[in-house]
Design a protein around this motif. Sequence first.
Motif, PDB file in Angstrom:
ATOM      1  N   ARG A   1     -37.234  27.814 -18.057  1.00  0.00           N
ATOM      2  CA  ARG A   1     -38.094  28.518 -17.110  1.00  0.00           C
ATOM      3  C   ARG A   1     -37.730  28.113 -15.677  1.00  0.00           C
ATOM      4  O   ARG A   1     -37.803  28.930 -14.765  1.00  0.00           O
ATOM      5  CB  ARG A   1     -39.564  28.242 -17.380  1.00  0.00           C
ATOM      6  CG  ARG A   1     -40.453  29.122 -16.524  1.00  0.00           C
ATOM      7  CD  ARG A   1     -41.909  29.050 -16.875  1.00  0.00           C
ATOM      8  NE  ARG A   1     -42.096  29.309 -18.284  1.00  0.00           N
ATOM      9  CZ  ARG A   1     -43.205  28.988 -18.945  1.00  0.00           C
ATOM     10  NH1 ARG A   1     -44.193  28.411 -18.323  1.00  0.00           N
ATOM     11  NH2 ARG A   1     -43.316  29.247 -20.230  1.00  0.00           N
ATOM     12  N   THR A   2     -37.321  26.861 -15.479  1.00  0.00           N
ATOM     13  CA  THR A   2     -36.928  26.434 -14.132  1.00  0.00           C
ATOM     14  C   THR A   2     -35.705  27.205 -13.645  1.00  0.00           C
ATOM     15  O   THR A   2     -35.596  27.512 -12.455  1.00  0.00           O
ATOM     16  CB  THR A   2     -36.637  24.928 -14.088  1.00  0.00           C
ATOM     17  OG1 THR A   2     -35.656  24.611 -15.092  1.00  0.00           O
ATOM     18  CG2 THR A   2     -37.899  24.120 -14.322  1.00  0.00           C
ATOM     19  N   THR A   3     -34.798  27.541 -14.557  1.00  0.00           N
ATOM     20  CA  THR A   3     -33.622  28.337 -14.183  1.00  0.00           C
ATOM     21  C   THR A   3     -34.055  29.732 -13.749  1.00  0.00           C
ATOM     22  O   THR A   3     -33.597  30.244 -12.718  1.00  0.00           O
ATOM     23  CB  THR A   3     -32.631  28.430 -15.362  1.00  0.00           C
ATOM     24  OG1 THR A   3     -32.228  27.105 -15.722  1.00  0.00           O
ATOM     25  CG2 THR A   3     -31.420  29.273 -15.020  1.00  0.00           C
ATOM     26  N   VAL A   4     -34.936  30.344 -14.506  1.00  0.00           N
ATOM     27  CA  VAL A   4     -35.444  31.679 -14.163  1.00  0.00           C
ATOM     28  C   VAL A   4     -36.183  31.629 -12.826  1.00  0.00           C
ATOM     29  O   VAL A   4     -35.995  32.499 -11.970  1.00  0.00           O
ATOM     30  CB  VAL A   4     -36.356  32.235 -15.285  1.00  0.00           C
ATOM     31  CG1 VAL A   4     -36.998  33.546 -14.869  1.00  0.00           C
ATOM     32  CG2 VAL A   4     -35.569  32.403 -16.580  1.00  0.00           C
ATOM     33  N   THR A   5     -36.989  30.585 -12.623  1.00  0.00           N
ATOM     34  CA  THR A   5     -37.724  30.430 -11.371  1.00  0.00           C
ATOM     35  C   THR A   5     -36.757  30.302 -10.193  1.00  0.00           C
ATOM     36  O   THR A   5     -36.971  30.910  -9.137  1.00  0.00           O
ATOM     37  CB  THR A   5     -38.655  29.208 -11.440  1.00  0.00           C
ATOM     38  OG1 THR A   5     -39.566  29.388 -12.529  1.00  0.00           O
ATOM     39  CG2 THR A   5     -39.446  29.026 -10.151  1.00  0.00           C
ATOM     40  N   THR A   6     -35.698  29.532 -10.365  1.00  0.00           N
ATOM     41  CA  THR A   6     -34.700  29.364  -9.304  1.00  0.00           C
ATOM     42  C   THR A   6     -34.024  30.690  -8.982  1.00  0.00           C
ATOM     43  O   THR A   6     -33.835  31.044  -7.805  1.00  0.00           O
ATOM     44  CB  THR A   6     -33.646  28.312  -9.712  1.00  0.00           C
ATOM     45  OG1 THR A   6     -34.305  27.053  -9.895  1.00  0.00           O
ATOM     46  CG2 THR A   6     -32.555  28.187  -8.672  1.00  0.00           C
ATOM     47  N   ILE A   7     -33.664  31.454 -10.003  1.00  0.00           N
ATOM     48  CA  ILE A   7     -33.018  32.754  -9.790  1.00  0.00           C
ATOM     49  C   ILE A   7     -33.961  33.682  -9.041  1.00  0.00           C
ATOM     50  O   ILE A   7     -33.564  34.357  -8.081  1.00  0.00           O
ATOM     51  CB  ILE A   7     -32.579  33.373 -11.131  1.00  0.00           C
ATOM     52  CG1 ILE A   7     -31.467  32.527 -11.752  1.00  0.00           C
ATOM     53  CG2 ILE A   7     -32.119  34.822 -10.947  1.00  0.00           C
ATOM     54  CD1 ILE A   7     -31.206  32.839 -13.207  1.00  0.00           C
ATOM     55  N   LEU A   8     -35.224  33.722  -9.439  1.00  0.00           N
ATOM     56  CA  LEU A   8     -36.203  34.575  -8.761  1.00  0.00           C
ATOM     57  C   LEU A   8     -36.406  34.135  -7.309  1.00  0.00           C
ATOM     58  O   LEU A   8     -36.506  34.976  -6.414  1.00  0.00           O
ATOM     59  CB  LEU A   8     -37.533  34.569  -9.520  1.00  0.00           C
ATOM     60  CG  LEU A   8     -37.528  35.366 -10.818  1.00  0.00           C
ATOM     61  CD1 LEU A   8     -38.730  35.000 -11.691  1.00  0.00           C
ATOM     62  CD2 LEU A   8     -37.517  36.867 -10.527  1.00  0.00           C
ATOM     63  N   ALA A   9     -36.432  32.835  -7.064  1.00  0.00           N
ATOM     64  CA  ALA A   9     -36.581  32.336  -5.695  1.00  0.00           C
ATOM     65  C   ALA A   9     -35.382  32.747  -4.837  1.00  0.00           C
ATOM     66  O   ALA A   9     -35.537  33.144  -3.676  1.00  0.00           O
ATOM     67  CB  ALA A   9     -36.745  30.819  -5.695  1.00  0.00           C
ATOM     68  N   ARG A  10     -34.186  32.678  -5.411  1.00  0.00           N
ATOM     69  CA  ARG A  10     -32.987  33.098  -4.667  1.00  0.00           C
ATOM     70  C   ARG A  10     -33.008  34.596  -4.389  1.00  0.00           C
ATOM     71  O   ARG A  10     -32.639  35.037  -3.297  1.00  0.00           O
ATOM     72  CB  ARG A  10     -31.728  32.716  -5.438  1.00  0.00           C
ATOM     73  CG  ARG A  10     -31.463  31.225  -5.413  1.00  0.00           C
ATOM     74  CD  ARG A  10     -30.220  30.872  -6.171  1.00  0.00           C
ATOM     75  NE  ARG A  10     -30.025  29.430  -6.150  1.00  0.00           N
ATOM     76  CZ  ARG A  10     -29.213  28.780  -6.957  1.00  0.00           C
ATOM     77  NH1 ARG A  10     -28.502  29.443  -7.855  1.00  0.00           N
ATOM     78  NH2 ARG A  10     -29.098  27.482  -6.870  1.00  0.00           N
ATOM     79  N   LEU A  11     -33.440  35.387  -5.360  1.00  0.00           N
ATOM     80  CA  LEU A  11     -33.547  36.828  -5.149  1.00  0.00           C
ATOM     81  C   LEU A  11     -34.584  37.129  -4.068  1.00  0.00           C
ATOM     82  O   LEU A  11     -34.405  38.054  -3.269  1.00  0.00           O
ATOM     83  CB  LEU A  11     -33.903  37.541  -6.457  1.00  0.00           C
ATOM     84  CG  LEU A  11     -32.787  37.607  -7.496  1.00  0.00           C
ATOM     85  CD1 LEU A  11     -33.337  38.083  -8.845  1.00  0.00           C
ATOM     86  CD2 LEU A  11     -31.671  38.521  -7.019  1.00  0.00           C
ATOM     87  N   TYR A  12     -35.653  36.353  -4.022  1.00  0.00           N
ATOM     88  CA  TYR A  12     -36.671  36.520  -2.982  1.00  0.00           C
ATOM     89  C   TYR A  12     -36.073  36.202  -1.606  1.00  0.00           C
ATOM     90  O   TYR A  12     -36.275  36.952  -0.643  1.00  0.00           O
ATOM     91  CB  TYR A  12     -37.879  35.624  -3.275  1.00  0.00           C
ATOM     92  CG  TYR A  12     -38.917  35.667  -2.191  1.00  0.00           C
ATOM     93  CD1 TYR A  12     -39.762  36.763  -2.058  1.00  0.00           C
ATOM     94  CD2 TYR A  12     -39.036  34.616  -1.285  1.00  0.00           C
ATOM     95  CE1 TYR A  12     -40.714  36.808  -1.049  1.00  0.00           C
ATOM     96  CE2 TYR A  12     -39.992  34.657  -0.271  1.00  0.00           C
ATOM     97  CZ  TYR A  12     -40.822  35.753  -0.161  1.00  0.00           C
ATOM     98  OH  TYR A  12     -41.758  35.804   0.839  1.00  0.00           O
ATOM     99  N   GLU A  13     -35.322  35.108  -1.523  1.00  0.00           N
ATOM    100  CA  GLU A  13     -34.693  34.723  -0.252  1.00  0.00           C
ATOM    101  C   GLU A  13     -33.701  35.784   0.228  1.00  0.00           C
ATOM    102  O   GLU A  13     -33.537  35.989   1.430  1.00  0.00           O
ATOM    103  CB  GLU A  13     -33.981  33.381  -0.402  1.00  0.00           C
ATOM    104  CG  GLU A  13     -34.929  32.204  -0.542  1.00  0.00           C
ATOM    105  CD  GLU A  13     -34.234  30.926  -0.975  1.00  0.00           C
ATOM    106  OE1 GLU A  13     -32.987  30.901  -1.068  1.00  0.00           O
ATOM    107  OE2 GLU A  13     -34.956  29.938  -1.223  1.00  0.00           O
ATOM    108  N   LYS A  14     -33.054  36.473  -0.697  1.00  0.00           N
ATOM    109  CA  LYS A  14     -32.095  37.530  -0.358  1.00  0.00           C
ATOM    110  C   LYS A  14     -32.787  38.849  -0.016  1.00  0.00           C
ATOM    111  O   LYS A  14     -32.148  39.802   0.416  1.00  0.00           O
ATOM    112  CB  LYS A  14     -31.141  37.788  -1.528  1.00  0.00           C
ATOM    113  CG  LYS A  14     -30.190  36.648  -1.805  1.00  0.00           C
ATOM    114  CD  LYS A  14     -29.325  36.972  -3.014  1.00  0.00           C
ATOM    115  CE  LYS A  14     -28.365  35.854  -3.345  1.00  0.00           C
ATOM    116  NZ  LYS A  14     -27.528  36.190  -4.510  1.00  0.00           N
ATOM    117  N   GLY A  15     -34.095  38.926  -0.273  1.00  0.00           N
ATOM    118  CA  GLY A  15     -34.830  40.154  -0.003  1.00  0.00           C
ATOM    119  C   GLY A  15     -34.742  41.174  -1.123  1.00  0.00           C
ATOM    120  O   GLY A  15     -35.115  42.328  -0.939  1.00  0.00           O
ATOM    121  N   SER A  16     -34.282  40.750  -2.290  1.00  0.00           N
ATOM    122  CA  SER A  16     -34.137  41.671  -3.420  1.00  0.00           C
ATOM    123  C   SER A  16     -35.428  41.866  -4.202  1.00  0.00           C
ATOM    124  O   SER A  16     -35.578  42.851  -4.918  1.00  0.00           O
ATOM    125  CB  SER A  16     -33.043  41.180  -4.375  1.00  0.00           C
ATOM    126  OG  SER A  16     -31.809  41.115  -3.694  1.00  0.00           O
TER     127      SER A  16
END
Length: 134
Positions: free
Chosen positions: A45-60
Motif C-alpha cells: 500500500r505504501t508503494t501505491v500511496t507513493t505513486i499516487l502522491a507523485r501523480l498528484y505532484e505532477k498534476g495528473s
Amino acid sequence: MADANAARRPSGELEASVLAALWAAGGRALTPADVQRDLGMELARTTVTTILARLYEKGSVSRTRAGRGYAYLPVQDSPGLAARRMRSELDKSAQDDRGTVLARFVSGLGPDDEALLRALLAEEPGGDDGGRGA
C-alpha cells in the motif's frame, strides 16, 4: 545484479496501471487501498500511496481528504493526459526550436495520422485561433 534489473518494470508502468484503475472507477475517488485492491497486484500500500502522491505532484490526479488519508481522482481522461504530456514536451523546447520540433513530429507521422491531423486542423472549432495560441 543483472537478474534484478531484468525483473524491473518498464518506466512509468506502475503510474499507468494506477491511472487505469482510477479511470476504471468511473468518477469515484479511490483511496490507495482501493487502488491496491483494484490492481490485484502484489504491491505494498505504501508503494501505491507513493505513486499516487507523485501523480498528484505532477498534476495528473486531484485528491480530497478521506479519513486520515486521501482519495484520488484523475484530472483528465487518457487522451487528455497524453495531449498534456505532448504539450509539456513541446513547451520544454526552446522557443526558436518549437517549429523544428513540430515539423519533426509531423514528419514522423504515418499517412493515417497525418490525414487525421490535417482534418483536425481544418475544423478550427468555435472561431478560436486554430489551436495555435493559449
